[in-house]
Structure formats: structure tokens, C-alpha cells
Design an enzyme around this catalytic site. Structure first.
Site, PDB file in Angstrom:
ATOM      1  N   GLU A 268      -0.399   4.196  -1.839  1.00  0.00           N
ATOM      2  CA  GLU A 268      -0.037   2.780  -1.961  1.00  0.00           C
ATOM      3  C   GLU A 268       0.922   2.559  -3.133  1.00  0.00           C
ATOM      4  OE1 GLU A 268      -0.668   0.524   0.202  1.00  0.00           O
ATOM      5  OE2 GLU A 268      -2.465   1.165   1.278  1.00  0.00           O
ATOM      6  N   ARG A 272       4.613   1.115  -2.291  1.00  0.00           N
ATOM      7  CA  ARG A 272       4.873  -0.264  -2.758  1.00  0.00           C
ATOM      8  C   ARG A 272       5.648  -0.276  -4.072  1.00  0.00           C
ATOM      9  NH1 ARG A 272      -0.114  -4.003  -0.660  1.00  0.00           N
ATOM     10  NH2 ARG A 272      -1.070  -2.433   0.661  1.00  0.00           N
ATOM     11  N   ASP A 401      -0.410   7.158  10.964  1.00  0.00           N
ATOM     12  CA  ASP A 401       0.862   6.478  11.259  1.00  0.00           C
ATOM     13  C   ASP A 401       2.118   6.919  10.505  1.00  0.00           C
ATOM     14  OD1 ASP A 401      -0.240   5.322   8.982  1.00  0.00           O
ATOM     15  OD2 ASP A 401      -0.334   3.280   9.749  1.00  0.00           O
ATOM     16  N   GLU A 535       3.597  -4.988  11.403  1.00  0.00           N
ATOM     17  CA  GLU A 535       4.025  -3.929  12.341  1.00  0.00           C
ATOM     18  C   GLU A 535       4.633  -4.434  13.640  1.00  0.00           C
ATOM     19  OE1 GLU A 535       1.059  -3.971  10.770  1.00  0.00           O
ATOM     20  OE2 GLU A 535       1.411  -2.389   9.298  1.00  0.00           O
TER      21      GLU A 535
HETATM   22  C1  DMJ Z   1       1.818  -1.496   4.737  1.00  0.00           C
HETATM   23  O1  DMJ Z   1       1.389  -1.350   3.431  1.00  0.00           O
HETATM   24  C2  DMJ Z   1       2.584  -0.275   5.170  1.00  0.00           C
HETATM   25  O2  DMJ Z   1       3.335  -0.618   6.256  1.00  0.00           O
HETATM   26  C3  DMJ Z   1       1.712   0.886   5.494  1.00  0.00           C
HETATM   27  O3  DMJ Z   1       2.430   1.966   6.048  1.00  0.00           O
HETATM   28  C4  DMJ Z   1       0.591   0.520   6.436  1.00  0.00           C
HETATM   29  N1  DMJ Z   1       0.499  -0.861   6.676  1.00  0.00           N
HETATM   30  C5  DMJ Z   1       0.633  -1.786   5.625  1.00  0.00           C
HETATM   31  C6  DMJ Z   1       0.738  -3.212   6.154  1.00  0.00           C
HETATM   32  O4  DMJ Z   1       0.029  -3.450   7.299  1.00  0.00           O
END
Ligand code: DMJ
Length: 643
Positions: A268, A272, A401, A535
Site C-alpha cells: 500500500e 499510494r 490482481d 475498478e
Molecule cells: C486500490 O488501492 C488499488 O487499485 C489496488 O490495486 C487495489 N484496489 C484499491 C482500490 O479498490
């Protein structure tokens, strides 16, 4: 016997000392005594203070002068004893003028030794008089000095690197008044989210828009690192909200500090913070963002100190101690976490000229390449101690993902030079299509989850990003299947739109099923929430860019209106707990990704394609745009700073 360092003190190899006159024999004896005394005192002080005595030694410049002085004189003596001819001849022929000069030199040196010793003795005595508190205070001062030095080193300018081609950072104004109006509405929503965060949550990671106060979750530990500020910066920039951008920059410059005793999620923080800071740097050219990104990356590196080099999920920013989530199968690290570092880390190596970041992520890739994959699928769990897979669960949604996303984006980001990443992506997608993608009875294409040999016919909101990924990867696909993958992207976009359209609020649930007559609908109560996730809108935007089919703008507008109607409160935007209820409860969280991703993708959907064109920019998984690097190859040799 005696160490060279003691030679000058014992004087064993020096000729008998002549202190200038034989009329002071008593003085000579006193001097030898005082030397011994000095020696004894220094030795006893050293032993008493043990290792802490480090701080009591005379300062280093003194040592230096002392050593150098002796060296100058000793070398000729040593050589003499060996019968040397060159320097040794200095003493062999030590008669007359040379001998006189030598005596003077010895005299000067002897005086210097005596003065130095006396001074050192005085200092040692002074130190010994001090109280424990005073000594501790001195040690603390020394420590602070070191910290200050390190800080200075940290904020040193990084080597200049030519910026890649930064095309399309100030464009995108649509000519169509209707589209312009929609774009302005999205900008207004961004202002509402930002202003409320600034008013009620400034400096906190996120905002509670109903309680009107700061909010945080365990991914940020107990830190207050202004996640929303960092995540929102590039969205503010491309929307032309420059005053707000500057406010954010100022906060970051003055307050963003990573030396906090806080255990954060490596993934994260990478997507971010590092992603957000790097994008802000590329867009604005402001050095502070690059420096902060590099400082933070340094704090994440200890997470890679595992037996395999697969990083821990969490790391304490201060101590560097890492560990994994308690809920993860058999102490494993998570595929979507350790597999979603590549883009940012390659950029860090590019910008700093330091290959350490690049090496870390390439090591992960090499390790994954060597491993067996059940049915060609990557399980979500990998144990960083043993290097073995945990449970055989595979997902293109949560836990898996963005690993697949980053394989494709590593290739795109390298100007399509990183063909190894493209091959891994193609192999993975083929296995996913074979084992996880199915059509429902009602004709909806969905991506299920693989659990120990069984396909669960459930798709997450998170999985909906894959529609955009398939479209983005269509060009350059194996066996020229571009049309097929664009079609697959369109089918996923359609399914995800259905998951929105079949709710009361026209907002999508967290997960939906395709089982027993149920199609694209959440069944369990705890899967009915919508937390401002991006998404589905992300996929609409990619599909719009590749097809210009107006339905994607239409679907995006439906979602924007639903968010404005059901998630907007006077203190910002909140998630809702049940998208099938006409009066849902709020979860009272304004997620930072709402500003980073959801609103950015919406804004781009109603902008022209010349704003951040996909030939020049690759979006990280948190929607932070990073420029394509035109490297000669993936070993970064195209980067002059690296060379
Ligand atoms: C985001 O922090 C990013 O897209 C991450 O890859 C997974 N999903 C969250 C938001 O839904």
C-alpha cells in the site's frame, strides 16, 4: 611483541632520547614517569568506561596528527634496522648536519607527544569528574549530531537524470459542451472531497466525512502520513487545481516524515505513496517529491530481508522489522503485494542511478519464473521463508490482481523492451482464460476464483479492473489475438456494468455471483457494500480510449451520478453498506483511492485522449501515471545516472 602503534610510546626503536641537555637528568626521569602515569591513566579510563569510552578519547584530529608525526620519523629507523640504503641512509650517514636536523625533529616530536598526552590526560580527568547524567547528555548530543548528518545526507540532491518525454500533462479540454460540463462536474466533486479532507482530516491518512475527523486503517499502521494528500496530488494537478496542489506540496515538504515507529503495508505504501510521489514529481518537476519517494523507498528495503528475498507484507518504518499478515495462509506473503512493486522500483533505480531497487524486484521475478505453477496458475500465497506456495488459491481479484497488471505494465513501461515480462503476462493470461473465465447461463462473461481444484463462480469488484487490462494488453498479444482480447475486455466491462445496473443504487457490490440462477448479484450481506472503488470506472476508461464507443462514457456518467447522489454528504464522500437498499447506511470513510483513482478515471473519461496518452504514460495500480522509460534494455543501461 609490541604492536607498531606502541612503538612511539615505548621508544624502543628510537635512539636514546636526548632532550637537548644532560643538565636535566631529573627532569628526564620525571618525564618518563609522567609518561607512564599518563599511559596508566588512559588505560584505566579506557577499561573503566569500556566501549562507552569511545566518546572520551581525544578528538580524531589529535590522533591523526600524532600518527602522522611518528610515521614521518619512524620509517627511516625501521629501514635502518633492515640495512636499507635509501631512507635508511638518512641515519647511517647521520652525522653533522643531518644528525642535527634529526635531533631537532625528535625534540619537536617529543614535546608534541608530551603536550598531547597532557592535554588528553586533562580531558580524561575532566570527563571522569562528570556525573552520569552529564555523560549521557554528551552521548545524546553526539547521537543527535550523527542523526543531523544523516538527515543532511538524505536531503542531498540526487544525480540529475534526463526526464523522459512528458507529453500531455496539460491538455484534454473537450470541445463538446456536454462533455465539458460533465468533466467540470467531476472536478467539482474532487474539490468537495479535497476541501472537506483539508478542513476536517488534514494530515491524517483519510477522512471520516460524517464524523468530520481524521481516519486511518491498519495498512498505514498508527502513522499520520497524509495518505490522501499524497494520493490526490496528481489528480489535482491534471485537473488544474494548482492552489490545492501547492498546499499539498507544502504539507509534504514540511511534515511528511517516514522515521515513524509504525508498521505499514509495503504494498500500500508503495502504490499510494511512492507511486503518488513519483507521479507528482514527473508532472510538476518539483524535486521534493522525488527526494521523499527515495527516502521512503529506503525505509521499505528492510522488508526484503527474508531467506528468499520475497518481502514481508508489513514493515516497521523505524526498526525495519517485517512480518506477514496473521490471516495469510501458512505465514505467506501475498502475490498481489510482493508482485506489485516493479513499476515504482524500476523508476526509483532510474531516478537515483542506484540498482538496488531494480535488483530487488528482478529477484522476485526470477524466483517466480523458477517455480512450478499448478495448471499454469500462480497461487496467491508464497511463503517467504521456504519459498513454497501456500494454499492453491488463484484470483484475478483480491490477493492476485495487480501482479498480472504489473507484468503487462512492466513491458509497456520499458517501451516494450522487457519481453520477459510480456511472456510471463501472456502465459498467465492463457492459463486464466482456460481455468477461470466462464460464461454464465445468461451469457455474461465472468472471471471466477480457483480454490484447491474447484472454480468458485464469484467475481469481485476488484476483478473488474481486468477488462481494462485485457484491452491494454491486446496490442502486442501472442498469435496476434488483439481482437480477441479487446473483445474479452468489452465482455468484462459489460458484466461489471450489469453488476451496477442490477442494484438499487446503480453502484456495484463488493462481490457478485453466477450460481443457481443468480447473475451478477451479491448474495451475502457482507458483500453488498460499495466503498468508492474505482475498478469498474477504470475499465470503462480504458475501453473508451481503445474503442471510443460512447456507451462507456454513458456508463461512467451513470456511476458518477450515483456516487454524487448516494455517497456525497456535506463532509465529503462516504462508502455505503448496501447497494440494494434505497436508504443505505454510510460506512463513514472517504478512501484515499477515491481521489487518486475513481475521480481521476472519471475525469479522464470526459477528457480528450491527448491528456496523458497511453503511448507515453503507464498508470500504476493506484492510477498514478508514470512515464514510459526509453531504456536501451531492462538493465537500465540507458540511464546516464546509472552508468
Ligand atoms: C486500490 O488501492 C488499488 O487499485 C489496488 O490495486 C487495489 N484496489 C484499491 C482500490 O479498490
Amino acid at each position: 611483541m609490541t604492536t607498531p602503534a606502541l612503538l612511539p610510546l615505548s621508544g624502543r626503536r628510537l635512539p636514546p632520547l636526548n632532550l637537548g641537555t644532560s643538565s636535566f637528568p631529573h627532569h628526564r626521569a620525571t618525564l618518563r614517569l609522567s609518561e607512564k602515569f599518563i599511559l596508566l591513566l588512559i588505560l584505566s579510563a579506557f577499561i573503566t568506561l569500556c566501549f562507552g569510552a569511545f566518546f572520551f578519547l581525544p578528538d580524531s584530529s589529535k590522533h591523526k596528527r600524532f600518527d602522522l608525526g611518528l610515521e614521518d620519523v619512524l620509517i627511516p629507523h625501521v629501514d635502518t634496522s633492515k640495512g636499507g640504503k635509501n631512507l635508511g641512509s638518512f641515519l647511517i650517514h647521520g652525522q653533522g648536519h643531518d644528525e642535527h636536523r634529526h635531533r631537532e625533529e625528535e625534540e619537536r616530536l617529543r614535546n608534541k607527544i608530551r603536550a598531547d598526552h597532557e592535554k588528553a590526560l586533562e580531558e580524561a580527568k575532566e570527563k571522569l569528574k562528570k556525573s552520569r547524567d552529564e555523560i549521557q547528555a554528551e552521548i545524546q548530543t553526539e547521537k543527535n549530531k550523527v542523526v543531523q548528518e544523516l538527515k543532511k545526507k538524505d536531503s542531498k540532491p540526487l544525480p540529475p537524470v534526463p526526464l523522459p518525454n512528458l507529453i500531455g500533462i496539460n491538455s484534454g479540454e473537450p470541445a463538446d459542451p456536454d462533455i465539458r460540463e460533465k468533466r467540470n462536474k467531476i472536478k467539482e466533486m474532487m474539490k468537495h472531497a479535497w476541501n472537506n479532507y483539508r478542513q476536517y482530516g488534514w494530515g491524517h491518512n483519510e477522512l471520516k466525512p460524517i464524523a468530520r475527523k481524521g481516519h486511518s486503517t491498519n495498512i498505514f499502521g498508527n502513522s499520520q502520513m497524509g495518505a490522501t494528500i499524497v494520493d490526490a496530488l496528481d489528480t489535482l494537478y491534471i485537473m488544474g487545481l494548482h492552489d490545492e496542489f501547492r498546499e499539498g506540496q507544502e504539507w509534504i515538504d514540511k511534515n511528511l516524515d517516514f522515521s515513524v515507529n509504525s508498521e505499514v503495508s509495503v504494498f500500500e505504501v508503495n502504490i499510494r505513496f511512492i507511486g503518488g510521489l513519483l507521479a507528482a514529481y514527473y508532472l510538476s518537476g518539483q524535486e521534493v517529491f522525488k527526494i521523499k519517494a527515495v527516502q521512503l523507498a529506503g525505509k521499505l528495503l528492510p522488508a526484503f530481508n527474508t531467506p528468499t528475498g520475497i518481502p514481508w507484507a508489513m514493515v516497521n518504518l523505524k526498526s525495519g522489522v517485517g512480518r506477514n499478515w496473521g490471516w495469510a495462509s501458512a505465514g505467506s506473503s501475498i502475490l498481489a503485494e510482493f508482485g506489485t512493486l516493479h513499476m515504482e522500483f524500476v523508476h526509483l533505480s532510474y531516478l537515483t542511478g542506484d540498482p538496488v531497487y531494480y535488483n530487488k524486484v528482478m529477484h522476485i521475478r526470477k524466483l517466480l519464473q523458477k517455480m512450478d505453477r499448478p495448471n499454469g496458475l500462480y497461487p496467491n500465497y508464497l511463503n517467504p521463508r521456504t519459498g513454497r506456495w501456500g494454499q492453491h488459491h488463484t484470483s484475478v481479484g483480491g490477493l492476485g490482481d495487480s501482479f498480472y497488471e504489473y507484468l503487462l505494465k512492466a513491458w509497456l513501461m520499458s517501451d516494450k523492451m522487457d519481453t520477459e515480462a510480456r511472456k510471463m503476462y501472456d502465459d498467465a493470461i492463457e492459463a486464466i482464460e482456460k481455468h477461470l473465465i466462464r460464461k454464465s447461463n445468461g451469457g455474461l462473461t465472468f472471471i471466477g476464483e480457483w480454490k484447491n481444484g474447484h472454480l468458485e463462480r464469484k467475481m469481485g469488484h476488484l476483478t473488474c479492473f481486468a477488462g481494462g487490462m485485457f484491452a491494454l494488453g491486446a496490442d502486442g498479444s501472442r498469435d496476434d489475438k488483439a481482437g480477441h482480447y479487446l473483445q474479452l475486455g468489452a465482455e468484462i466491462a459489460h458484466t461489471c456494468h450489469e453488476s451496477y445496473d442490477r442494484t438499487t443504487l446503480k453502484l456495484g457490490p463488493e462481490a457478485f455471483k453466477f450460481d443457481g440462477g443468480v447473475e451478477a448479484v451479491a448474495v451475502r450481506q457482507n458483500e453488498k457494500y460499495y466503498i468508492l472503488r474505482p475498478e469498474v470506472i477504470e475499465t470503462y476508461w480504458y475501453m473508451w480510449r481503445f474503442t471510443h464507443d460512447p456507451k462507456y462514457r454513458q456508463w461512467g456518467w451513470e456511476a458518477a451520478q450515483a456516487i454524487d447522489k448516494y455517497c456525497r454528504v456535506s463532509g465529503g464522500f462516504s462508502g455505503v453498506k448496501d447497494v440494494y437498499s434505497s436508504s443505505p447506511a454510510y460506512d463513514d470513510v472517504q478512501q484515499s483511492f477515491f481521489l487518486a483513482e475513481t475521480l481521476k478515471y472519471l475525469y479522464l473519461l470526459f477528457s480528450n485522449d491527448d491528456l496523458l496518452p497511453l503511448d507515453n504514460w503507464v498508470f500504476n495500480t493506484e492510477a498514478h501515471p508514470l512515464p514510459v522509460l526509453h531504456l536501451a534494455n531492462t538493465t537500465l543501461s540507458g540511464n546516464p545516472a546509472y552508468r
